[in-house]
Design a protein around this motif. Sequence first.
Motif, short mmCIF file in Angstrom:
data_model
loop_
_atom_site.label_atom_id
_atom_site.label_comp_id
_atom_site.label_asym_id
_atom_site.label_seq_id
_atom_site.Cartn_x
_atom_site.Cartn_y
_atom_site.Cartn_z
N LEU A 5 43.00 37.89 40.14
CA LEU A 5 43.97 36.80 40.11
C LEU A 5 45.15 37.07 41.03
N ALA A 6 45.53 38.33 41.18
CA ALA A 6 46.63 38.69 42.09
C ALA A 6 46.27 38.36 43.54
N HIS A 7 44.98 38.32 43.85
CA HIS A 7 44.54 37.97 45.20
C HIS A 7 44.39 36.46 45.38
N GLY A 8 44.58 35.71 44.32
CA GLY A 8 44.55 34.25 44.39
C GLY A 8 43.16 33.68 44.18
N ILE A 9 43.14 32.40 43.86
CA ILE A 9 41.87 31.70 43.69
C ILE A 9 41.44 31.24 45.09
N GLY A 20 37.83 45.14 41.53
CA GLY A 20 38.76 45.47 40.45
C GLY A 20 38.06 46.10 39.25
N LEU A 21 36.90 45.57 38.89
CA LEU A 21 36.13 46.16 37.78
C LEU A 21 35.64 47.56 38.12
N ILE A 22 35.17 47.73 39.35
CA ILE A 22 34.71 49.06 39.79
C ILE A 22 35.88 50.04 39.80
#
Length: 55
Positions: A5-9, A20-22
């Motif tokens: 979300l910090a990188h935007g939609i 991010g999950l990795i």
Amino acid sequence: MIFALAHGINPAFVTALVVGLIAAEVRRRSDSIWPGVLVHVVNNLVGQLIALAVL
């Protein structure tokens, strides 16, 4: 999810979510943020190299 979300939609949302999950899992396993930072750097480097190759 916060990382993505910090990188935007935008078209990078799914990639940012996966990275991010990795990075979060790597941080959890290593108990340090630095391996996750390295995951982020490698991801950005690969993206830049692909962009340069396409040009």
